[in-house]
Design a protein around this motif. Structure first.
Motif, PDB file in Angstrom:
ATOM      1  N   ALA A  56     -25.694 -12.780  18.079  1.00  0.00           N
ATOM      2  CA  ALA A  56     -25.047 -14.330  17.254  1.00  0.00           C
ATOM      3  C   ALA A  56     -24.406 -15.095  18.163  1.00  0.00           C
ATOM      4  CB  ALA A  56     -24.660 -14.537  15.651  1.00  0.00           C
ATOM      5  N   SER A  57     -22.221 -14.991  17.509  1.00  0.00           N
ATOM      6  CA  SER A  57     -21.399 -15.638  18.167  1.00  0.00           C
ATOM      7  C   SER A  57     -21.106 -14.885  19.324  1.00  0.00           C
ATOM      8  CB  SER A  57     -20.272 -16.235  16.782  1.00  0.00           C
ATOM      9  OG  SER A  57     -21.328 -17.774  16.791  1.00  0.00           O
ATOM     10  N   LEU A  58     -21.047 -13.587  19.576  1.00  0.00           N
ATOM     11  CA  LEU A  58     -20.880 -12.966  20.667  1.00  0.00           C
ATOM     12  C   LEU A  58     -21.453 -13.487  21.511  1.00  0.00           C
ATOM     13  CD1 LEU A  58     -20.757  -8.980  18.884  1.00  0.00           C
ATOM     14  CD2 LEU A  58     -19.099 -10.292  19.681  1.00  0.00           C
ATOM     15  N   THR A  59     -22.160 -14.144  21.514  1.00  0.00           N
ATOM     16  CA  THR A  59     -22.769 -14.644  22.749  1.00  0.00           C
ATOM     17  C   THR A  59     -21.451 -15.649  23.733  1.00  0.00           C
ATOM     18  OG1 THR A  59     -25.275 -15.320  21.807  1.00  0.00           O
ATOM     19  CG2 THR A  59     -24.112 -16.360  24.120  1.00  0.00           C
ATOM     20  N   LYS A  60     -21.071 -15.935  22.724  1.00  0.00           N
ATOM     21  CA  LYS A  60     -19.273 -16.710  22.824  1.00  0.00           C
ATOM     22  C   LYS A  60     -18.662 -15.692  24.590  1.00  0.00           C
ATOM     23  CE  LYS A  60     -18.559 -20.070  19.270  1.00  0.00           C
ATOM     24  NZ  LYS A  60     -20.127 -19.482  18.570  1.00  0.00           N
ATOM     25  N   VAL A  61     -18.253 -14.831  23.936  1.00  0.00           N
ATOM     26  CA  VAL A  61     -17.792 -13.970  25.122  1.00  0.00           C
ATOM     27  C   VAL A  61     -18.368 -13.152  25.137  1.00  0.00           C
ATOM     28  CG1 VAL A  61     -15.508 -14.348  23.498  1.00  0.00           C
ATOM     29  CG2 VAL A  61     -17.347 -11.844  22.682  1.00  0.00           C
ATOM     30  N   ILE A  62     -20.175 -12.811  25.513  1.00  0.00           N
ATOM     31  CA  ILE A  62     -20.630 -11.250  26.422  1.00  0.00           C
ATOM     32  C   ILE A  62     -21.244 -12.038  27.409  1.00  0.00           C
ATOM     33  CG2 ILE A  62     -22.335  -9.868  26.267  1.00  0.00           C
ATOM     34  CD1 ILE A  62     -19.363  -9.234  24.604  1.00  0.00           C
ATOM     35  N   ALA A  63     -21.617 -13.504  27.270  1.00  0.00           N
ATOM     36  CA  ALA A  63     -22.669 -14.162  28.594  1.00  0.00           C
ATOM     37  C   ALA A  63     -21.345 -15.731  28.554  1.00  0.00           C
ATOM     38  CB  ALA A  63     -23.411 -14.873  27.093  1.00  0.00           C
ATOM     39  N   THR A  64     -20.574 -16.181  27.700  1.00  0.00           N
ATOM     40  CA  THR A  64     -20.182 -17.623  28.647  1.00  0.00           C
ATOM     41  C   THR A  64     -19.210 -17.429  29.244  1.00  0.00           C
ATOM     42  OG1 THR A  64     -21.467 -18.567  26.309  1.00  0.00           O
ATOM     43  CG2 THR A  64     -19.729 -20.122  27.635  1.00  0.00           C
ATOM     44  N   LEU A  65     -18.212 -16.519  28.153  1.00  0.00           N
ATOM     45  CA  LEU A  65     -16.624 -16.675  29.511  1.00  0.00           C
ATOM     46  C   LEU A  65     -16.799 -15.457  30.619  1.00  0.00           C
ATOM     47  CD1 LEU A  65     -14.468 -16.316  28.493  1.00  0.00           C
ATOM     48  CD2 LEU A  65     -14.693 -14.114  27.563  1.00  0.00           C
TER      49      LEU A  65
END
Length: 340
Positions: A56-65
């Motif tokens: 879920a929103s871990l995507t924000k820091v695992i992929a996008t950031l």
């Protein structure tokens, strides 16, 4: 005590199961998996160290950031660049990449009305046309929408899809072999199902509705991963393991350059304001992120301590106890491994 706490939540059917990894520097303090989940076909499957979760929103820091940090380090984008420079349809020229990362862009938290899985909506066009709900930089409103825009900027600048860029530039060099958007159907048996939708559990497809309409790939959600890969990720952020993909000064900036309790991408414990998922006893300066499905990662740079906690809490519906569960787990980690 910690293991009994986790097992208690499973026995009370507050969560179906969990995977936890607690580590301080090179010392693994706890590595365990618990419970089961009901698969899409109705079978009961165990949760193991190899189970893949919709993070879920871990995507924000695992992929996008990290993808954004790589472009920042290369000079292909700058924190003060206007979003409009890359996405001309976006209405607001004062909003910058830094605003997206710090969740103070002025964008609302989510689209209204909320997106449904079976709808036909153009998510990006809706975001481009939104009015700001508060003055840019004035306060913090955690927003999926800003991170969706950042994912799109990464695609525009790199000329690659977000999943391709993150896979080739971040996941492969960091040896995160099981981290991906839109996992292969061959992996289905090993993916924890999330929520019951129309009588069948969602398994191997993204749970988040906006990411689902964006074909499984967005800057906000959509990524699948496992504890092994997230442990590698955490070790890089704390300098336990060395990497040469992203300069360390950019990574350090993410949890030191603050606007209230937000760094770049991460939530940071400031010792005041809202108590974070790690609880108030963790070291000030600890940083991390959570995912709606029940996932989280929390890191203490002073003690070189981190916790990866994965659960598919939405298995029992959206009225779940994951906030209580996370804080309880992290406070017990502190009591058991730090206080004593």
């Amino acid at each position: 005590m910690l293991q009994q706490y986790i097992k208690g939540f499973i026995e009370e059917q507050k969560i179906p199961g969990a995977v936890i990894h607690v580590q301080r520097d090179m010392n693994v303090l706890l590595k365990q998996s618990y419970g089961n989940f009901t698969a899409k076909d109705g079978s009961t499957q165990p949760i193991t160290q190899q189970t893949i979760f919709d993070i879920a929103s871990l995507t924000k820091v695992i992929a996008t950031l990290p993808s954004a940090l790589l472009l920042l380090a290369r000079g292909e984008i700058a924190l003060d660049d206007s979003v409009q420079k890359f996405l001309p349809k976006f209405l607001h020229e004062t909003v910058t990449i830094k605003n997206l990362l710090q969740h103070n862009s002025g964008l609302q938290a989510d689209l209204s009305p909320p997106v449904q899985r079976d709808e036909v909506r153009n998510i990006l066009e809706e975001i481009y046309q939104l009015k700001l709900s508060y003055k840019t930089g004035e306060t913090i409103v955690y927003s999926d929408l800003g991170m969706i825009l950042l994912g799109k900027i990464i695609e525009e600048v790199s000329g690659k899809s977000l999943n391709s860029f993150a896979d080739n530039e971040i996941f492969k060099p960091w040896e995160m072999r099981h981290t991906t958007f839109n996992p292969s159907k061959n992996l289905l048996h090993n993916i924890a199902s999330t929520e019951l939708v129309k009588g069948q559990y969602v398994q191997g497809e993204v749970h988040d509705e906006k990411a689902f309409l964006l074909k499984g790939v967005s800057g906000s959600a959509g990524l699948f991963s496992c504890v092994e890969d997230l442990v590698k990720y955490a070790q890089y952020w704390l300098g336990i393991s060395k990497q040469s993909i992203i300069p360390s000064e950019w990574m350090d900036l993410c949890h030191s350059h603050l606007c209230q309790h937000r760094g770049l991408g991460f939530e940071v414990w400031t010792g005041k304001d809202t108590v974070p998922p790690c609880g108030r006893r963790w070291t000030v300066g600890s940083f991390g992120h959570t995912g709606f499905t029940g996932t989280s990662i929390w890191l203490d740079p002073k003690r070189k301590l981190f916790v990866v906690l994965l659960t598919n809490a939405v298995h029992y519906g959206r009225h779940f106890h994951v906030k209580e569960f996370r804080q309880g787990v992290h406070e017990l980690v502190y009591d058991i491994y730090i206080s004593n």
